[in-house]
Design a protein around this motif. Structure first.
Motif, PDB file in Angstrom:
ATOM      1  N   PRO A  40       0.580   7.217 -18.449  1.00  0.00           N
ATOM      2  CA  PRO A  40       1.307   6.522 -17.381  1.00  0.00           C
ATOM      3  C   PRO A  40       0.959   5.037 -17.353  1.00  0.00           C
ATOM      4  CG  PRO A  40      -0.295   8.070 -16.455  1.00  0.00           C
ATOM      5  CD  PRO A  40      -0.340   8.218 -17.925  1.00  0.00           C
ATOM      6  N   THR A  41       1.996   4.231 -17.353  1.00  0.00           N
ATOM      7  CA  THR A  41       1.807   2.783 -17.297  1.00  0.00           C
ATOM      8  C   THR A  41       2.333   2.199 -15.993  1.00  0.00           C
ATOM      9  OG1 THR A  41       2.096   0.746 -18.550  1.00  0.00           O
ATOM     10  CG2 THR A  41       3.953   2.224 -18.498  1.00  0.00           C
ATOM     11  N   ALA A  42       3.251   2.933 -15.347  1.00  0.00           N
ATOM     12  CA  ALA A  42       3.810   2.498 -14.063  1.00  0.00           C
ATOM     13  C   ALA A  42       4.512   3.694 -13.432  1.00  0.00           C
ATOM     14  CB  ALA A  42       4.806   1.359 -14.275  1.00  0.00           C
ATOM     15  N   TYR A  43       4.827   3.521 -12.158  1.00  0.00           N
ATOM     16  CA  TYR A  43       5.589   4.540 -11.440  1.00  0.00           C
ATOM     17  C   TYR A  43       6.834   3.890 -10.861  1.00  0.00           C
ATOM     18  CZ  TYR A  43       1.637   7.664 -11.894  1.00  0.00           C
ATOM     19  OH  TYR A  43       0.651   8.466 -12.411  1.00  0.00           O
ATOM     20  N   ILE A  44       7.919   4.596 -10.953  1.00  0.00           N
ATOM     21  CA  ILE A  44       9.177   4.142 -10.371  1.00  0.00           C
ATOM     22  C   ILE A  44       9.398   4.989  -9.125  1.00  0.00           C
ATOM     23  CG2 ILE A  44      11.658   3.890 -10.714  1.00  0.00           C
ATOM     24  CD1 ILE A  44      11.019   3.906 -13.785  1.00  0.00           C
ATOM     25  N   ILE A  45       9.534   4.317  -7.985  1.00  0.00           N
ATOM     26  CA  ILE A  45       9.766   5.037  -6.731  1.00  0.00           C
ATOM     27  C   ILE A  45      10.983   4.436  -6.041  1.00  0.00           C
ATOM     28  CG2 ILE A  45       7.368   5.740  -6.389  1.00  0.00           C
ATOM     29  CD1 ILE A  45       7.088   3.446  -4.382  1.00  0.00           C
ATOM     30  N   PRO A  46      11.677   5.232  -5.228  1.00  0.00           N
ATOM     31  CA  PRO A  46      12.837   4.704  -4.513  1.00  0.00           C
ATOM     32  C   PRO A  46      12.429   3.549  -3.589  1.00  0.00           C
ATOM     33  CG  PRO A  46      12.794   7.102  -4.391  1.00  0.00           C
ATOM     34  CD  PRO A  46      11.482   6.659  -4.982  1.00  0.00           C
ATOM     35  N   ALA A  47      13.352   2.623  -3.372  1.00  0.00           N
ATOM     36  CA  ALA A  47      13.094   1.472  -2.516  1.00  0.00           C
ATOM     37  C   ALA A  47      12.645   1.918  -1.125  1.00  0.00           C
ATOM     38  CB  ALA A  47      14.332   0.598  -2.425  1.00  0.00           C
ATOM     39  N   GLU A  48      13.253   2.962  -0.599  1.00  0.00           N
ATOM     40  CA  GLU A  48      12.892   3.446   0.744  1.00  0.00           C
ATOM     41  C   GLU A  48      11.440   3.909   0.790  1.00  0.00           C
ATOM     42  OE1 GLU A  48      15.541   4.915  -0.978  1.00  0.00           O
ATOM     43  OE2 GLU A  48      17.086   3.642  -0.105  1.00  0.00           O
ATOM     44  N   THR A  49      10.995   4.558  -0.268  1.00  0.00           N
ATOM     45  CA  THR A  49       9.611   5.030  -0.334  1.00  0.00           C
ATOM     46  C   THR A  49       8.658   3.846  -0.394  1.00  0.00           C
ATOM     47  OG1 THR A  49      10.313   7.030  -1.478  1.00  0.00           O
ATOM     48  CG2 THR A  49       7.983   6.459  -1.639  1.00  0.00           C
ATOM     49  N   TYR A  50       8.995   2.854  -1.205  1.00  0.00           N
ATOM     50  CA  TYR A  50       8.159   1.664  -1.311  1.00  0.00           C
ATOM     51  C   TYR A  50       8.064   0.947   0.036  1.00  0.00           C
ATOM     52  CZ  TYR A  50       6.335  -2.820  -2.825  1.00  0.00           C
ATOM     53  OH  TYR A  50       5.571  -3.940  -2.950  1.00  0.00           O
ATOM     54  N   GLU A  51       9.205   0.792   0.709  1.00  0.00           N
ATOM     55  CA  GLU A  51       9.219   0.134   2.017  1.00  0.00           C
ATOM     56  C   GLU A  51       8.370   0.903   3.029  1.00  0.00           C
ATOM     57  OE1 GLU A  51      13.429  -0.103   2.661  1.00  0.00           O
ATOM     58  OE2 GLU A  51      13.654  -1.666   1.135  1.00  0.00           O
ATOM     59  N   MET A  52       8.455   2.232   3.004  1.00  0.00           N
ATOM     60  CA  MET A  52       7.650   3.055   3.898  1.00  0.00           C
ATOM     61  C   MET A  52       6.159   2.862   3.607  1.00  0.00           C
ATOM     62  SD  MET A  52       7.432   7.197   4.239  1.00  0.00           S
ATOM     63  CE  MET A  52       6.712   7.279   2.601  1.00  0.00           C
ATOM     64  N   LEU A  53       5.787   2.822   2.333  1.00  0.00           N
ATOM     65  CA  LEU A  53       4.395   2.616   1.952  1.00  0.00           C
ATOM     66  C   LEU A  53       3.887   1.251   2.422  1.00  0.00           C
ATOM     67  CD1 LEU A  53       4.392   4.101  -1.661  1.00  0.00           C
ATOM     68  CD2 LEU A  53       3.223   5.037   0.350  1.00  0.00           C
ATOM     69  N   MET A  54       4.729   0.228   2.324  1.00  0.00           N
ATOM     70  CA  MET A  54       4.337  -1.100   2.778  1.00  0.00           C
ATOM     71  C   MET A  54       4.146  -1.126   4.296  1.00  0.00           C
ATOM     72  SD  MET A  54       3.889  -2.997   0.146  1.00  0.00           S
ATOM     73  CE  MET A  54       3.189  -1.503  -0.523  1.00  0.00           C
ATOM     74  N   GLU A  55       5.018  -0.437   5.017  1.00  0.00           N
ATOM     75  CA  GLU A  55       4.879  -0.351   6.473  1.00  0.00           C
ATOM     76  C   GLU A  55       3.605   0.400   6.855  1.00  0.00           C
ATOM     77  OE1 GLU A  55       8.399   1.162   8.410  1.00  0.00           O
ATOM     78  OE2 GLU A  55       9.668  -0.323   7.413  1.00  0.00           O
ATOM     79  N   MET A  56       3.315   1.487   6.150  1.00  0.00           N
ATOM     80  CA  MET A  56       2.096   2.253   6.427  1.00  0.00           C
ATOM     81  C   MET A  56       0.855   1.412   6.143  1.00  0.00           C
ATOM     82  SD  MET A  56       3.198   5.990   4.930  1.00  0.00           S
ATOM     83  CE  MET A  56       1.552   6.656   5.006  1.00  0.00           C
ATOM     84  N   THR A  57       0.889   0.650   5.063  1.00  0.00           N
ATOM     85  CA  THR A  57      -0.232  -0.226   4.721  1.00  0.00           C
ATOM     86  C   THR A  57      -0.441  -1.266   5.810  1.00  0.00           C
ATOM     87  OG1 THR A  57       0.169   0.087   2.362  1.00  0.00           O
ATOM     88  CG2 THR A  57      -1.109  -1.854   2.987  1.00  0.00           C
ATOM     89  N   GLU A  58       0.649  -1.860   6.270  1.00  0.00           N
ATOM     90  CA  GLU A  58       0.557  -2.850   7.344  1.00  0.00           C
ATOM     91  C   GLU A  58       0.011  -2.218   8.620  1.00  0.00           C
ATOM     92  OE1 GLU A  58       3.508  -5.664   9.981  1.00  0.00           O
ATOM     93  OE2 GLU A  58       4.066  -5.255   7.906  1.00  0.00           O
ATOM     94  N   ASP A  59       0.481  -1.011   8.938  1.00  0.00           N
ATOM     95  CA  ASP A  59      -0.013  -0.308  10.125  1.00  0.00           C
ATOM     96  C   ASP A  59      -1.523  -0.048  10.026  1.00  0.00           C
ATOM     97  OD1 ASP A  59       2.547  -0.303  11.137  1.00  0.00           O
ATOM     98  OD2 ASP A  59       2.929   1.823  10.732  1.00  0.00           O
ATOM     99  N   LEU A  60      -1.989   0.342   8.838  1.00  0.00           N
ATOM    100  CA  LEU A  60      -3.426   0.579   8.643  1.00  0.00           C
ATOM    101  C   LEU A  60      -4.231  -0.711   8.797  1.00  0.00           C
ATOM    102  CD1 LEU A  60      -3.404   3.091   5.660  1.00  0.00           C
ATOM    103  CD2 LEU A  60      -4.161   3.543   7.994  1.00  0.00           C
ATOM    104  N   GLU A  61      -3.688  -1.803   8.275  1.00  0.00           N
ATOM    105  CA  GLU A  61      -4.367  -3.092   8.424  1.00  0.00           C
ATOM    106  C   GLU A  61      -4.441  -3.492   9.892  1.00  0.00           C
ATOM    107  OE1 GLU A  61      -2.186  -5.805   5.937  1.00  0.00           O
ATOM    108  OE2 GLU A  61      -2.978  -4.937   4.098  1.00  0.00           O
ATOM    109  N   LEU A  62      -3.345  -3.317  10.620  1.00  0.00           N
ATOM    110  CA  LEU A  62      -3.327  -3.650  12.040  1.00  0.00           C
ATOM    111  C   LEU A  62      -4.281  -2.751  12.822  1.00  0.00           C
ATOM    112  CD1 LEU A  62       0.486  -4.294  12.613  1.00  0.00           C
ATOM    113  CD2 LEU A  62      -1.349  -5.996  12.546  1.00  0.00           C
ATOM    114  N   ALA A  63      -4.337  -1.478  12.471  1.00  0.00           N
ATOM    115  CA  ALA A  63      -5.265  -0.558  13.143  1.00  0.00           C
ATOM    116  C   ALA A  63      -6.710  -1.005  12.916  1.00  0.00           C
ATOM    117  CB  ALA A  63      -5.061   0.872  12.644  1.00  0.00           C
ATOM    118  N   GLY A  64      -7.009  -1.482  11.720  1.00  0.00           N
ATOM    119  CA  GLY A  64      -8.349  -1.992  11.426  1.00  0.00           C
ATOM    120  C   GLY A  64      -8.685  -3.220  12.266  1.00  0.00           C
ATOM    121  N   ILE A  65      -7.708  -4.108  12.431  1.00  0.00           N
ATOM    122  CA  ILE A  65      -7.912  -5.297  13.259  1.00  0.00           C
ATOM    123  C   ILE A  65      -8.153  -4.892  14.707  1.00  0.00           C
ATOM    124  CG2 ILE A  65      -6.771  -7.350  14.211  1.00  0.00           C
ATOM    125  CD1 ILE A  65      -5.379  -7.622  11.428  1.00  0.00           C
TER     126      ILE A  65
END
Length: 84
Positions: A40-65
């Motif tokens: 495996p060199t990369a993963y292709i994921i649907p745009a909606e999945t990527y956007e959801m992952l970015m939102e979850m990451t942001e939520d985790l960062e905000l929760a840490g703050i």
């Protein structure tokens, strides 16, 4: 050496080059592992999945703050609603 692939579907780079949209369409929204020399060199994921992952990451960062700031002493000033 065995390499774990984090997708049920996989495709080689040469296969992907032939018809990328067909590969994506055939995945029906699932992640695709892009393989180079059978690794495996990369993963292709649907745009909606990527956007959801970015939102979850942001939520985790905000929760840490929030958790970090809970322990901080705030210089709060009490104000009545009439003063506003």
């Amino acid at each position: 050496m065995l390499t774990k692939i984090h997708a049920n579907l996989s495709v080689s780079i040469s296969e992907l080059k032939r018809n990328p949209q067909a590969i994506i369409d055939d995945a029906h929204g699932e992640a695709i592992a892009l393989l180079n020399r059978n690794k495996p060199t990369a993963y292709i994921i649907p745009a909606e999945t990527y956007e959801m992952l970015m939102e979850m990451t942001e939520d985790l960062e905000l929760a840490g703050i929030i958790e970090q700031r809970k322990g901080e002493k705030a210089d709060a000033v009490e104000v009545s609603l009439d003063d506003l």
